[in-house]
Design a protein around this motif. Structure first.
Motif, PDB file in Angstrom:
ATOM      1  N   THR A  20       0.834  -1.207   0.000  1.00 58.32           N
ATOM      2  CA  THR A  20       0.000   0.000   0.000  1.00 58.32           C
ATOM      3  C   THR A  20       0.864   1.250   0.000  1.00 58.32           C
ATOM      4  O   THR A  20       0.599   2.205  -0.722  1.00 58.32           O
ATOM      5  CB  THR A  20      -0.927  -0.013   1.229  1.00 58.32           C
ATOM      6  N   ASP A  73      -5.750  -0.853  -4.955  1.00 57.21           N
ATOM      7  CA  ASP A  73      -5.266  -1.388  -3.682  1.00 57.21           C
ATOM      8  C   ASP A  73      -6.227  -2.462  -3.180  1.00 57.21           C
ATOM      9  O   ASP A  73      -7.265  -2.143  -2.615  1.00 57.21           O
ATOM     10  CB  ASP A  73      -5.137  -0.264  -2.652  1.00 57.21           C
ATOM     11  N   GLU A  74      -5.876  -3.692  -3.374  1.00 60.95           N
ATOM     12  CA  GLU A  74      -6.712  -4.822  -2.966  1.00 60.95           C
ATOM     13  C   GLU A  74      -8.182  -4.542  -3.256  1.00 60.95           C
ATOM     14  O   GLU A  74      -9.018  -4.595  -2.352  1.00 60.95           O
ATOM     15  CB  GLU A  74      -6.510  -5.123  -1.476  1.00 60.95           C
TER      16      GLU A  74
END
Ligand SMILES: Nc1ncnc2c1ncn2[C@@H]1O[C@H](COP(=O)(O)OP(=O)(O)O)[C@@H](O)[C@H]1O
Ligand SMILES: [Mg+2]
Lengths: 296, 410
Positions: free
Chosen positions: B70, B185-186
């Motif tokens: 991240t 991000d995910e």
């Protein structure tokens, strides 16, 4: 196998009543401390007579018309002062709430506490201290007049500015707290998302932060406007004959003139006026959107 | 839906001609969140990452939680400033450029949709900030909502949508701006398995359609393997390996990569001889790990390896075959006892304990081609082709070394 249905049938009325039983204390409270006094007041406002000979229920509606005719100036003034104080609170309170919510970092609770600190002193004493501060030859005006910077007859007390200022000072926390709560709930990720989508500081505030804080502003305006309009302490301590508010009239009618029906009728007039004002305000601003975001 | 219009090159608010070279470059990027708390000196979140991400590539950052994925992504987006190194977007140095002036968009893990705006207004947000003409905003938002199959939900609030639909709004809100690169991000982390799998296909389809660079952060190795053109496997703030999924899976460079991606077997020992591979793998130089008792592992010789040097070798479970008798010749062979058999439908998984105490996992297909289908307690011989033995690079220093110019921790 025939028993369980029978038992269920017996239990059902109790189960159906349970929610009502649970809110019963609330209803009792309302009945004892709101409905009953209102009914007593209503009955009082329709009586005639005087303090010496006693009041008798005559269902005389004319008191309302007389009260309105005599005191409509003060009624309108109360709404104006209350509205002006609310605007002041909003203009000062919003930036304060914004600063505490987004800029105060780890010291948020300290600033919130400082904001509430004056509440630890009696309302009347706080207001009285402004009377001392703003006195015609007090700590502020005295030296300025002495130095010749202000004319000798300059005064702040007994002007609308003093009363509105006092109201704004006293009710500021009622604006700051709900706005702060709304701002505090704004997810910082939303600010990043706005920045990611090319919004600068101004656009991020205008398009994201401000709309999301509107429920707090809505609540803050109500919490400030209603008590400020009905207040009489500020006008009594900081005002003069030309700044009398409806609260002062009611107080005088009750405790000086002992005209209970007149005072009760004025109270209902004030209550009715405020309800109408709040209703119009809610109609105009309390749209589904605002309340929807609030309910999130 | 009109894919050709979606794939149109970005508007000319950036350099008009695409410069040659990678879309995104990270040069020795370091991020240290700093010791604002004492004792936080246990190293930086990102400890020197070099990456070149190509134009139009689906590039994944894969690694366990806390490895700095991240942080890396947020530095590319501009929400964090690197403590060291440089980040180039299409050749332009991005140091000091705020997020609203970078031609990339981030899809947040939590979606971060604006709750007070409708789906359509959420998607139009970026275009309005760029003062795109009203009619064009309308068309582009409309087309994008069709692409993510949410055209009928345009007037809804985000709260009224399911998780998967919210996810698609977040995607549409970023993609409609036609950024040069999309950072994710995910993005599927909050969805349940079934939805996640269908969204993986969906994302891949959209990426092919719009043809822009995707930088995709995930801790799910299966997701990274199925979707990516290339994967960077991260661990402890460092990139351990970069490569296409097949390469990262079949030829893990380090023990960490081998262990993190798929099930892997790691065997260690000392190189017995560095003889020439005159046997089956003619041409390639091979070495032998002698495990004693007639057991050995034959491996392609790592560069500069001398006899007696310690090596670690990995082999994927599906490359191993089971037999009743030891195979002859210069091939890997290890004896072991079957401890567990798990039936998996199309294949079976065997846990085999070797004589040296190592547990190895073996997958065999259940299509009748397996030479031997042993039961629990049986003694078996494991063998595999030399090409499937991968010597691992020695692990990078696990202890976070303080940066060269960082003050030594008291
Ligand atoms: N804002 C921050 N302040 C301090 N430390 C942080 C911050 N964000 C992340 N970290 C630390 O940096 C490391 C990497 O975090 P992160 O990049 O979020 O990892 P990942 O996304 O791979 O799970 C973690 O040890 C985390 O605790
Ligand atoms: Mg993360």
């Amino acid at each position: 196998m025939s028993r369980p249905p029978a038992r269920r049938a017996r239990r059902r009325p109790v189960a159906a009543l349970a929610p009502y039983l649970m809110v019963l204390p609330g209803w009792l409270w309302l009945a004892a401390f709101f409905v009953a006094p209102v009914l007593v007041m209503l009955s009082l406002s329709l009586q005639t007579g005087d303090f010496i000979d006693g009041f008798r229920q005559t269902f005389h509606v004319g008191t309302y018309g007389d009260a309105l005719a005599t005191y409509h100036t003060q009624l309108v003034r109360s709404l104006l002062y209350g509205g002006a104080a609310t605007v002041c609170c909003l203009l000062i309170g919003y930036p304060v709430a914004y600063w505490i919510a987004f800029r105060a970092g780890r010291h948020k609770s300290v600033y919130l506490f400082l904001l509430l600190l004056p509440f630890f002193v009696s309302f009347v004493i706080r207001t009285q201290s402004w009377n001392v501060v703003l006195a015609d030859n007090g700590v502020v005006l005295g030296p300025l007049k002495h130095l010749g910077l202000l004319p000798g007859d300059f005064h702040v007390l007994a002007t609308p500015y003093a009363v509105i200022g006092g109201l704004a000072y006293n009710f500021l926390p009622f604006m700051v707290l709900p706005v702060y709560v709304a701002l505090e709930r704004v997810d910082p990720r939303l600010l990043e998302a706005a920045a990611d989508l090319y919004a600068g500081r101004a656009a991020t505030f205008g398009r994201v932060v401000l709309p999301l804080s509107l429920p707090g502003v809505f609540a803050g305006v109500l919490l400030t406007f209603v008590p400020a309009s009905a207040d009489y302490v500020n006008a009594a301590i900081l005002g003069g004959p030309s700044t009398t508010m409806i609260g002062n009239i009611i107080q005088t009618e009750y405790f000086t003139n002992l005209d209970y029906p007149g005072a009760a009728a004025l109270s209902f007039l004030l209550m009715g006026t405020l309800l109408i004002a709040v209703f119009l305000y809610a109609r105009a601003l309390g749209t589904e959107d605002v309340l929807e975001v609030a309910a999130r | 839906m009109a894919p050709d219009t979606l794939a149109a090159p970005p508007p000319a608010h950036d350099t008009a001609t695409t410069p040659p070279g990678p879309a995104i470059s990270l040069v020795d990027v370091v991020k240290d969140y700093g010791g604002d708390r004492k004792g936080a000196a246990n190293g930086a979140a990102v400890r020197g990452v070099d990456l070149d991400i190509g134009e139009g590539e689906f590039f994944s950052l894969l690694g366990p939680s806390g490895c700095g994925k991240t942080t890396t992504l947020r530095m590319i987006a501009g929400f964090e400033e690197p403590t060291g190194g440089r980040i180039l977007l299409h050749g332009r140095d991005m140091v000091g450029v705020p997020p609203d002036q970078r031609d990339v968009n981030l899809v947040f893990q939590s979606y971060a949709l604006f709750p007070h705006l409708s789906v359509a207004d959420n998607v139009a947000f970026g275009l309005r900030r760029h003062r795109v003409p009203k009619g064009e905003i309308h068309d582009r938002v409309d087309r994008m909502l069709h692409t993510v199959e949410l055209a009928d939900k345009a007037d809804r609030r985000p709260r009224q949508l399911s998780g998967g639909q919210q996810q698609r709004v977040a995607l549409a809100r970023a993609l409609v701006n036609r950024p040069r690169a999309l950072l994710l991000d995910e993005p599927l982390g909050a969805l349940d398995l079934k939805l996640r799998q269908s969204m993986q296909l969906e994302l891949k389809r959209i990426q092919r359609e719009v043809g822009i660079t995707f930088v995709y952060v995930t801790h799910d190795q299966a997701e990274a393997l199925t979707m990516s053109d290339r994967i960077a496997v991260m661990n402890g703030g460092l990139v351990e390996q970069v490569g296409p999924p097949r390469e990262v899976y079949e030829r893990p460079a380090t023990a960490f990569v081998a262990g993190f991606i798929g099930t892997s077997n790691v065997l260690s020992g000392r190189l017995a001889d560095s003889g020439t591979g005159s046997g089956a793998e003619a041409g390639a130089r091979t070495g032998v790990l002698d495990l004693g008792d007639g057991q050995q592992v034959v491996l392609p010789l790592p560069e500069g390896a001398a006899a007696g040097s310690p090596v670690e070798v990995t082999v994927r479970p599906e490359k191993i075959t089971l037999g009743a008798a030891p195979p002859t010749g210069r091939v890997s062979r290890i004896r072991g006892t079957v401890e567990e058999v798990v039936y998996l439908g199309t294949s079976s998984s065997y846990a085999v304990r070797t004589a040296t105490g190592t547990e190895l996992t073996v997958f065999q297909p259940n299509d009748g081609t397996a030479a031997l289908t042993p039961g629990r307690g049986d003694t078996v011989w494991l063998t595999w082709a030399t090409a499937h033995s991968y010597p691992l690079a020695p692990a990078p220093a696990p202890a976070p070394a303080p940066g060269p110019d960082a003050p030594a921790p008291r």
